[in-house]
Design a protein around this motif. Structure first.
Motif, mmCIF file in Angstrom:
data_model
loop_
_atom_site.group_PDB
_atom_site.id
_atom_site.type_symbol
_atom_site.label_atom_id
_atom_site.label_comp_id
_atom_site.label_asym_id
_atom_site.label_seq_id
_atom_site.Cartn_x
_atom_site.Cartn_y
_atom_site.Cartn_z
ATOM 1 N N LEU A 1 -4.445 2.777 8.366
ATOM 2 C CA LEU A 1 -3.603 3.268 7.284
ATOM 3 C C LEU A 1 -4.427 3.537 6.027
ATOM 4 C CD1 LEU A 1 -0.473 0.950 7.674
ATOM 5 C CD2 LEU A 1 -0.637 3.375 8.254
ATOM 6 N N THR A 2 -5.377 2.663 5.741
ATOM 7 C CA THR A 2 -6.210 2.821 4.552
ATOM 8 C C THR A 2 -7.039 4.100 4.620
ATOM 9 O OG1 THR A 2 -6.349 0.422 4.286
ATOM 10 C CG2 THR A 2 -8.021 1.735 3.163
ATOM 11 N N ALA A 3 -7.451 4.467 5.827
ATOM 12 C CA ALA A 3 -8.295 5.659 5.998
ATOM 13 C C ALA A 3 -7.500 6.956 5.947
ATOM 14 C CB ALA A 3 -9.056 5.563 7.318
ATOM 15 N N ALA A 4 -6.177 6.889 6.018
ATOM 16 C CA ALA A 4 -5.353 8.097 6.042
ATOM 17 C C ALA A 4 -4.845 8.419 4.644
ATOM 18 C CB ALA A 4 -4.176 7.913 7.000
ATOM 19 N N SER A 5 -4.317 9.629 4.501
ATOM 20 C CA SER A 5 -3.758 10.040 3.216
ATOM 21 C C SER A 5 -2.720 11.135 3.429
ATOM 22 C CB SER A 5 -4.865 10.557 2.280
ATOM 23 O OG SER A 5 -5.507 11.688 2.850
ATOM 24 N N GLY A 6 -1.895 11.352 2.394
ATOM 25 C CA GLY A 6 -0.914 12.430 2.422
ATOM 26 C C GLY A 6 0.089 12.306 3.550
ATOM 27 N N ASP A 7 0.381 13.447 4.170
ATOM 28 C CA ASP A 7 1.361 13.501 5.253
ATOM 29 C C ASP A 7 0.920 12.658 6.445
ATOM 30 O OD1 ASP A 7 3.842 14.978 6.406
ATOM 31 O OD2 ASP A 7 2.292 15.336 7.921
ATOM 32 N N GLU A 8 -0.381 12.674 6.748
ATOM 33 C CA GLU A 8 -0.892 11.874 7.867
ATOM 34 C C GLU A 8 -0.647 10.390 7.611
ATOM 35 O OE1 GLU A 8 -5.080 11.036 10.295
ATOM 36 O OE2 GLU A 8 -5.117 11.619 8.179
ATOM 37 N N TYR A 9 -0.840 9.973 6.370
ATOM 38 C CA TYR A 9 -0.611 8.568 6.030
ATOM 39 C C TYR A 9 0.847 8.180 6.278
ATOM 40 C CZ TYR A 9 0.209 4.362 3.307
ATOM 41 O OH TYR A 9 0.593 3.099 2.928
ATOM 42 N N GLU A 10 1.775 8.998 5.834
ATOM 43 C CA GLU A 10 3.188 8.673 5.986
ATOM 44 C C GLU A 10 3.590 8.597 7.457
ATOM 45 O OE1 GLU A 10 5.862 9.557 2.450
ATOM 46 O OE2 GLU A 10 5.028 11.532 2.950
ATOM 47 N N ARG A 11 3.049 9.516 8.269
ATOM 48 C CA ARG A 11 3.376 9.493 9.695
ATOM 49 C C ARG A 11 2.807 8.247 10.367
ATOM 50 N NH1 ARG A 11 5.852 13.899 11.383
ATOM 51 N NH2 ARG A 11 5.730 15.778 10.091
ATOM 52 N N LYS A 12 1.576 7.921 10.047
ATOM 53 C CA LYS A 12 0.975 6.717 10.627
ATOM 54 C C LYS A 12 1.724 5.471 10.172
ATOM 55 C CE LYS A 12 -3.789 8.296 11.356
ATOM 56 N NZ LYS A 12 -3.830 7.944 12.799
ATOM 57 N N PHE A 13 2.040 5.405 8.896
ATOM 58 C CA PHE A 13 2.763 4.247 8.362
ATOM 59 C C PHE A 13 4.088 4.063 9.084
ATOM 60 C CE2 PHE A 13 6.025 2.599 5.480
ATOM 61 C CZ PHE A 13 5.465 1.392 5.105
ATOM 62 N N ALA A 14 4.876 5.134 9.185
ATOM 63 C CA ALA A 14 6.202 5.040 9.796
ATOM 64 C C ALA A 14 6.121 4.650 11.272
ATOM 65 C CB ALA A 14 6.950 6.363 9.639
ATOM 66 N N ASN A 15 5.194 5.241 12.006
ATOM 67 C CA ASN A 15 5.164 5.020 13.452
ATOM 68 C C ASN A 15 4.472 3.730 13.849
ATOM 69 O OD1 ASN A 15 6.350 7.501 14.954
ATOM 70 N ND2 ASN A 15 5.163 8.391 13.276
ATOM 71 N N ILE A 16 3.397 3.354 13.173
ATOM 72 C CA ILE A 16 2.742 2.082 13.492
ATOM 73 C C ILE A 16 3.675 0.920 13.174
ATOM 74 C CG2 ILE A 16 0.874 0.530 12.830
ATOM 75 C CD1 ILE A 16 -0.907 2.981 12.439
ATOM 76 N N LEU A 17 4.291 0.965 11.991
ATOM 77 C CA LEU A 17 5.190 -0.130 11.595
ATOM 78 C C LEU A 17 6.463 -0.155 12.425
ATOM 79 C CD1 LEU A 17 4.610 -2.222 9.310
ATOM 80 C CD2 LEU A 17 3.210 -0.168 9.114
ATOM 81 N N ARG A 18 6.994 1.028 12.747
ATOM 82 C CA ARG A 18 8.227 1.081 13.548
ATOM 83 C C ARG A 18 7.986 0.532 14.953
ATOM 84 N NH1 ARG A 18 11.417 0.821 16.773
ATOM 85 N NH2 ARG A 18 13.357 1.980 17.097
ATOM 86 N N GLN B 1 0.826 -1.206 0.000
ATOM 87 C CA GLN B 1 0.000 0.000 0.000
ATOM 88 C C GLN B 1 0.865 1.262 0.000
ATOM 89 O OE1 GLN B 1 -2.175 1.571 3.588
ATOM 90 N NE2 GLN B 1 -3.948 0.715 2.506
ATOM 91 N N ALA B 2 1.973 1.225 0.761
ATOM 92 C CA ALA B 2 2.861 2.389 0.810
ATOM 93 C C ALA B 2 3.488 2.664 -0.555
ATOM 94 C CB ALA B 2 3.947 2.173 1.861
ATOM 95 N N ILE B 3 3.846 1.609 -1.266
ATOM 96 C CA ILE B 3 4.418 1.787 -2.603
ATOM 97 C C ILE B 3 3.413 2.487 -3.518
ATOM 98 C CG2 ILE B 3 5.276 0.575 -4.648
ATOM 99 C CD1 ILE B 3 6.267 -1.643 -2.771
ATOM 100 N N GLU B 4 2.149 2.148 -3.369
ATOM 101 C CA GLU B 4 1.110 2.677 -4.252
ATOM 102 C C GLU B 4 0.623 4.064 -3.836
ATOM 103 O OE1 GLU B 4 -1.799 -0.346 -3.832
ATOM 104 O OE2 GLU B 4 -0.704 -1.841 -5.027
ATOM 105 N N ARG B 5 0.669 4.378 -2.525
ATOM 106 C CA ARG B 5 -0.010 5.582 -2.060
ATOM 107 C C ARG B 5 0.877 6.639 -1.425
ATOM 108 N NH1 ARG B 5 -4.539 4.174 1.941
ATOM 109 N NH2 ARG B 5 -4.754 6.427 1.737
ATOM 110 N N ALA B 6 2.069 6.283 -0.970
ATOM 111 C CA ALA B 6 2.897 7.246 -0.237
ATOM 112 C C ALA B 6 3.375 8.383 -1.151
ATOM 113 C CB ALA B 6 4.087 6.544 0.388
ATOM 114 N N PRO B 7 3.332 9.623 -0.682
ATOM 115 C CA PRO B 7 3.802 10.746 -1.491
ATOM 116 C C PRO B 7 5.317 10.773 -1.669
ATOM 117 C CG PRO B 7 2.255 11.472 0.213
ATOM 118 C CD PRO B 7 2.632 10.065 0.532
ATOM 119 N N SER B 8 6.071 10.349 -0.642
ATOM 120 C CA SER B 8 7.529 10.488 -0.692
ATOM 121 C C SER B 8 8.203 9.201 -1.151
ATOM 122 C CB SER B 8 8.078 10.887 0.684
ATOM 123 O OG SER B 8 8.029 9.797 1.582
#
Length: 249
Positions: A130-147, A76-83
């Motif tokens: 993660l699915t419900a988030a987008s943009g900068d919020e998505y990246e922060r949630k992705f990084a912190n939940i997974l970390r 999902q991160a590959i498909e949706r992450a901005p950075s």
């Protein structure tokens, strides 16, 4: 005289009985049920690769569960992450867990351990978040939940690698250690990991008092430590393990 002898004999007999009562629990402790070793043996099963403990089986299940939710999270991160940094972290998650899941399934088949086919409710909730988030919020949630999830399993890997008596589990723990450390490094490389939040969460679950050297008082300068260097023959063949990534500024 007879009474004096009888009194001495009674004292000696009492001392022998006392010493025996004190010594018996020590002699029999290893054979008593409820001890750590007894519990370990009771929860372990024999295999041709060595005893398989309850902790070993739990580790196998957790490796499988990690792949069931972290792999789709990475995709999902590959498909949706901005950075690009978050996309790269997602790529490492997909590749790492595809390989680690294959290894875990192979080990489980050999050891006769049944593995789940669905993530836990908590893991599915993280995916939904993660699915419900987008943009900068998505990246922060992705990084912190997974970390946070990788950090917790990192401790279990160390415990299993240290204590297992099963050669297949030991090798899988070594493989998982490298994979999880790679993922931790990539997640931290996104720049979105909140290290203060991780530290607070860890402190909230700990009841032990902090240990370690105290801070210098009154402006004192700490003593410069002496380097740890070898002596004698200097013809070593190995090299230091390279750092995983350059230090963050």
């Amino acid at each position: 005289m007879l009474r004096r002898i009888n009194g001495t004999a009674l004292i000696i007999a009492a001392l022998v009985a006392t010493v025996g009562a004190l010594a018996f629990p020590v002699w029999s402790y290893a054979d008593r049920s409820g001890t750590g070793e007894a519990n370990l043996n009771a929860s372990s099963v024999a295999t041709q690769w060595g005893p398989l403990s309850a902790t070993d089986r739990d580790f196998l299940v957790k490796v499988r569960l990690a792949g069931l939710w972290e792999l789709p999270a990475g995709q999902q991160a590959i498909e949706r992450a901005p950075s690009e940094a978050t996309k790269a972290a997602g790529d490492h998650l997909v590749v790492g867990h595809t390989d680690l899941d294959r290894r875990a399934r192979d080990v489980a088949a050999k050891l006769g351990v049944e593995l789940p086919n669905q993530p836990t409710e908590q893991q599915q909730a993280w995916l939904n978040e993660l699915t419900a988030a987008s943009g900068d919020e998505y990246e922060r949630k992705f990084a912190n939940i997974l970390r946070a999830a990788h950090g917790k399993v990192f401790g279990l890997i160390g415990q299993v690698r240290h204590t297992t008596r099963n050669t297949l589990i030991r090798q899988l723990a070594s493989d998982a250690n490298q994979t999880v450390l790679d993922h931790i490094t990539m997640l931290e490389g996104t720049g979105f990991v909140d290290f203060d939040a991780l530290a607070r969460e860890a402190a909230g679950g700990s009841t032990a008092s902090p240990s370690g050297p105290s801070m210098p008082q009154g402006g004192q300068v700490p003593q410069v430590p002496v380097p740890a260097t070898p002596s004698g023959d200097q013809s070593f063949t190995s090299r230091p393990v390279p750092p995983t990534m350059p230090p963050m500024p």
